[in-house]
Design an enzyme around this catalytic site. Structure first.
Site, PDB file in Angstrom:
ATOM      1  N   SER A 127      32.569 -11.278  14.641  1.00 16.19           N
ATOM      2  CA  SER A 127      32.293  -9.847  14.443  1.00 16.19           C
ATOM      3  C   SER A 127      32.747  -9.362  13.076  1.00 16.19           C
ATOM      4  O   SER A 127      33.759  -9.838  12.526  1.00 16.19           O
ATOM      5  CB  SER A 127      33.057  -9.077  15.527  1.00 16.19           C
ATOM      6  OG  SER A 127      33.133  -7.716  15.206  1.00 16.19           O
ATOM      7  N   TYR A 152      40.553  -6.390  19.929  1.00 19.99           N
ATOM      8  CA  TYR A 152      39.241  -7.047  19.918  1.00 19.99           C
ATOM      9  C   TYR A 152      39.036  -7.801  18.605  1.00 19.99           C
ATOM     10  O   TYR A 152      38.648  -8.971  18.588  1.00 19.99           O
ATOM     11  CB  TYR A 152      38.131  -6.003  20.117  1.00 19.99           C
ATOM     12  CG  TYR A 152      36.753  -6.547  19.826  1.00 19.99           C
ATOM     13  CD1 TYR A 152      36.151  -7.454  20.696  1.00 19.99           C
ATOM     14  CD2 TYR A 152      36.061  -6.175  18.667  1.00 19.99           C
ATOM     15  CE1 TYR A 152      34.887  -7.974  20.416  1.00 19.99           C
ATOM     16  CE2 TYR A 152      34.809  -6.688  18.393  1.00 19.99           C
ATOM     17  CZ  TYR A 152      34.229  -7.584  19.264  1.00 19.99           C
ATOM     18  OH  TYR A 152      32.985  -8.103  18.995  1.00 19.99           O
ATOM     19  N   LYS A 156      38.622 -11.898  17.872  1.00 22.25           N
ATOM     20  CA  LYS A 156      37.484 -12.561  17.224  1.00 22.25           C
ATOM     21  C   LYS A 156      37.960 -13.443  16.071  1.00 22.25           C
ATOM     22  O   LYS A 156      37.448 -14.535  15.853  1.00 22.25           O
ATOM     23  CB  LYS A 156      36.475 -11.508  16.731  1.00 22.25           C
ATOM     24  CG  LYS A 156      35.677 -10.900  17.868  1.00 22.25           C
ATOM     25  CD  LYS A 156      34.712 -11.935  18.442  1.00 22.25           C
ATOM     26  CE  LYS A 156      34.157 -11.558  19.781  1.00 22.25           C
ATOM     27  NZ  LYS A 156      33.250 -12.559  20.349  1.00 22.25           N
TER      28      LYS A 156
HETATM   29  N1  LIG Z   1      26.741  -5.901  19.873  1.00 30.39           N
HETATM   30  C1  LIG Z   1      27.365  -5.908  18.697  1.00 30.39           C
HETATM   31  O1  LIG Z   1      27.203  -4.992  17.889  1.00 30.39           O
HETATM   32  C2  LIG Z   1      28.293  -7.041  18.335  1.00 30.39           C
HETATM   33  C3  LIG Z   1      28.883  -7.007  17.051  1.00 30.39           C
HETATM   34  C4  LIG Z   1      29.738  -8.041  16.702  1.00 30.39           C
HETATM   35  C5  LIG Z   1      29.982  -9.085  17.582  1.00 30.39           C
HETATM   36  N2  LIG Z   1      29.411  -9.078  18.815  1.00 30.39           N
HETATM   37  C6  LIG Z   1      29.704 -10.187  19.718  1.00 30.39           C
HETATM   38  O2  LIG Z   1      28.467 -10.712  20.210  1.00 30.39           O
HETATM   39  C7  LIG Z   1      28.654 -11.155  21.547  1.00 30.39           C
HETATM   40  C8  LIG Z   1      27.628 -10.504  22.461  1.00 30.39           C
HETATM   41  O3  LIG Z   1      27.807  -9.086  22.408  1.00 30.39           O
HETATM   42  P1  LIG Z   1      26.890  -8.095  23.258  1.00 30.39           P
HETATM   43  O4  LIG Z   1      26.835  -6.817  22.523  1.00 30.39           O
HETATM   44  O5  LIG Z   1      25.643  -8.793  23.656  1.00 30.39           O
HETATM   45  O6  LIG Z   1      27.833  -7.851  24.521  1.00 30.39           O
HETATM   46  P2  LIG Z   1      27.520  -7.905  26.086  1.00 30.39           P
HETATM   47  O7  LIG Z   1      28.730  -7.329  26.756  1.00 30.39           O
HETATM   48  O8  LIG Z   1      26.202  -7.288  26.388  1.00 30.39           O
HETATM   49  O9  LIG Z   1      27.435  -9.459  26.381  1.00 30.39           O
HETATM   50  C9  LIG Z   1      28.580 -10.259  26.641  1.00 30.39           C
HETATM   51  C10 LIG Z   1      28.367 -10.987  27.942  1.00 30.39           C
HETATM   52  O10 LIG Z   1      29.526 -11.799  28.203  1.00 30.39           O
HETATM   53  C11 LIG Z   1      29.755 -11.801  29.585  1.00 30.39           C
HETATM   54  N3  LIG Z   1      31.152 -12.126  29.850  1.00 30.39           N
HETATM   55  C12 LIG Z   1      32.239 -11.337  29.647  1.00 30.39           C
HETATM   56  N4  LIG Z   1      33.343 -11.970  30.051  1.00 30.39           N
HETATM   57  C13 LIG Z   1      32.949 -13.190  30.498  1.00 30.39           C
HETATM   58  C14 LIG Z   1      33.643 -14.279  31.065  1.00 30.39           C
HETATM   59  N5  LIG Z   1      34.980 -14.267  31.250  1.00 30.39           N
HETATM   60  N6  LIG Z   1      32.935 -15.388  31.439  1.00 30.39           N
HETATM   61  C15 LIG Z   1      31.576 -15.409  31.278  1.00 30.39           C
HETATM   62  N7  LIG Z   1      30.872 -14.393  30.765  1.00 30.39           N
HETATM   63  C16 LIG Z   1      31.553 -13.292  30.374  1.00 30.39           C
HETATM   64  C17 LIG Z   1      29.405 -10.377  30.053  1.00 30.39           C
HETATM   65  O11 LIG Z   1      29.091 -10.331  31.424  1.00 30.39           O
HETATM   66  C18 LIG Z   1      28.215 -10.058  29.149  1.00 30.39           C
HETATM   67  O12 LIG Z   1      26.977 -10.295  29.814  1.00 30.39           O
HETATM   68  C19 LIG Z   1      30.101 -10.856  21.917  1.00 30.39           C
HETATM   69  O13 LIG Z   1      30.869 -12.012  21.687  1.00 30.39           O
HETATM   70  C20 LIG Z   1      30.495  -9.763  20.946  1.00 30.39           C
HETATM   71  O14 LIG Z   1      31.875  -9.769  20.700  1.00 30.39           O
HETATM   72  C21 LIG Z   1      28.561  -8.072  19.209  1.00 30.39           C
END
Ligand SMILES: NC(=O)c1ccc[n+]([C@@H]2O[C@H](COP(=O)([O-])OP(=O)(O)OC[C@H]3O[C@@H](n4cnc5c(N)ncnc54)[C@H](O)[C@@H]3O)[C@@H](O)[C@H]2O)c1
Length: 321
Positions: A127, A152, A156
């Site tokens: 992130s 958070y 990361k």
């Molecule tokens: N959306 C953004 O803007 C953004 C920005 C930077 C980084 N990220 C990273 O990208 C990734 C996806 O983000 P997103 O926005 O799609 O989030 P999201 O919450 O929609 O997806 C994450 C998924 O992980 C699953 N999860 C959580 N804990 C878990 C566990 N213990 N075991 C198995 N599954 C588990 C959740 O059920 C969820 O479906 C994450 O790692 C997030 O940190 C996202």
């Protein structure tokens, strides 16, 4: 044809990646525990869409990345592991830091420890938050990232470190991708764009933190999945790449885009800056452009229009909160 494990594949970014890989003819296994951080119905709908697209190419494993046996089963036979499962809320991480460290740090190590084939490629979803309150913009991968301002963000950064150590010990290729605020259809409901769209549509005030000048680099989800696909075939044994839109938009401008796309004026409820918030995110994507052929192709205006069209359809159908 590759066999790809996507952890967190029921979520926002993971479900888009799943669809793309299935449409390209790859086998996809999703490991996701359907964490109730936001509406589980949205995640079930994402999985159902993947099953309808992929048929026999798609497999869904309900399970937790903190369970070694679950991870062992999930990684077997996979050529690529895209690790996106995480708890992803900056503010929620301040309320419950131990849980964030447990899932995002212990979970990441538990998953890595179960990958036994040295040919398996790992792509880790990191992130822009690792840059903390850095003032030098745009943020480059070579910048210091030693001062994350939320649990958070720290989790990361820790994930990147664990990926490096695991790569060093076992030799597997690893790419860590720093995503910059991702948006598009299926976006998490608590993220600003989705939350603002909901509140503007419902005629409610939007929480407007700070003076509106805080700036973000927004990235359309299809550009992120293009970057992930490229990183699956990256040439370097270990690398960290920014994936961003490489443009900055103030909070004020963002709300303006939403007002235009939704055809309604927002009521701004001005509030002080929140702990964990950073004044600016801005990606230098030149490394990803050079080494992965990454290009951000979706201007914010176009992406916001697509998001709002999706949101209004889902809202009418009662499929989003
Ligand atoms: N959306 C953004 O803007 C953004 C920005 C930077 C980084 N990220 C990273 O990208 C990734 C996806 O983000 P997103 O926005 O799609 O989030 P999201 O919450 O929609 O997806 C994450 C998924 O992980 C699953 N999860 C959580 N804990 C878990 C566990 N213990 N075991 C198995 N599954 C588990 C959740 O059920 C969820 O479906 C994450 O790692 C997030 O940190 C996202």
């Amino acid at each position: 044809m590759s066999h790809v494990l996507i952890t967190g594949g029921a979520g926002f970014i993971g479900s888009h990646l799943t669809q793309r890989l299935l449409l390209a003819g790859h086998r996809v296994r999703v490991l996701d525990n359907l964490d109730p951080y936001y509406e589980v119905g949205m995640k079930r709908a994402n999985v159902a869409a993947a099953a309808a697209t992929g048929g026999k190419l798609f497999e869904f494993v309900v399970g937790d990345i903190r369970e070694a046996a679950t991870c062992q089963h999930a990684v077997h036979d996979c050529d690529v592991v895209v690790h996106l499962a995480a708890l992803a809320g900056v503010r929620a991480s301040i309320q419950d830091p131990c849980r964030y460290i447990d899932v995002n740090v212990t979970g990441t190590q538990t998953l890595l420890s179960q990958i036994k084939d040295p040919r398996t490629v790992v792509v880790f979803g990191s992130s822009s938050s690792v840059y903390g309150g850095n003032r030098k913009v745009p943020f480059a991968e070579s910048d210091a990232v030693d001062q994350p301002v939320s649990p958070y963000a720290a989790s990361k950064k820790a994930g990147e470190l664990l990926c490096y150590t695991w790569h060093h010990l076992h030799g597997n290729p690893v790419a860590c991708l720093r995503f910059f605020t991702v948006y598009g259809p299926r976006q998490r409901p608590e993220m600003a764009i989705h939350q603002f769209a909901r509140r503007i549509t419902d005629g409610l005030e939007i929480p407007f933190f700070g003076d509106g000048t805080s700036r973000r680099d927004y990235t359309y989800v299809d550009d992120i999945t293009s970057g992930i696909l490229a990183a699956m075939h990256g040439k370097r044994p270990f690398a960290i790449y920014n994936l961003g839109g490489s443009a900055v938009t103030s909070l004020d401008e963002l709300v303006g885009h939403l007002e235009r796309a939704l055809g309604r004026a927002a009521k701004r409820h001005r509030l002080p800056d929140q702990p964990g918030d950073v004044p600016i995110t801005y990606a230098d994507v030149s490394l990803a452009e050079r080494e992965l052929g990454y290009r951000c192709t979706t201007p914010l205006r176009v992406g916001i229009d697509t998001f709002c069209a999706w949101y209004l359809t889902e809202k009418r159908a009662g499929r989003v909160p």
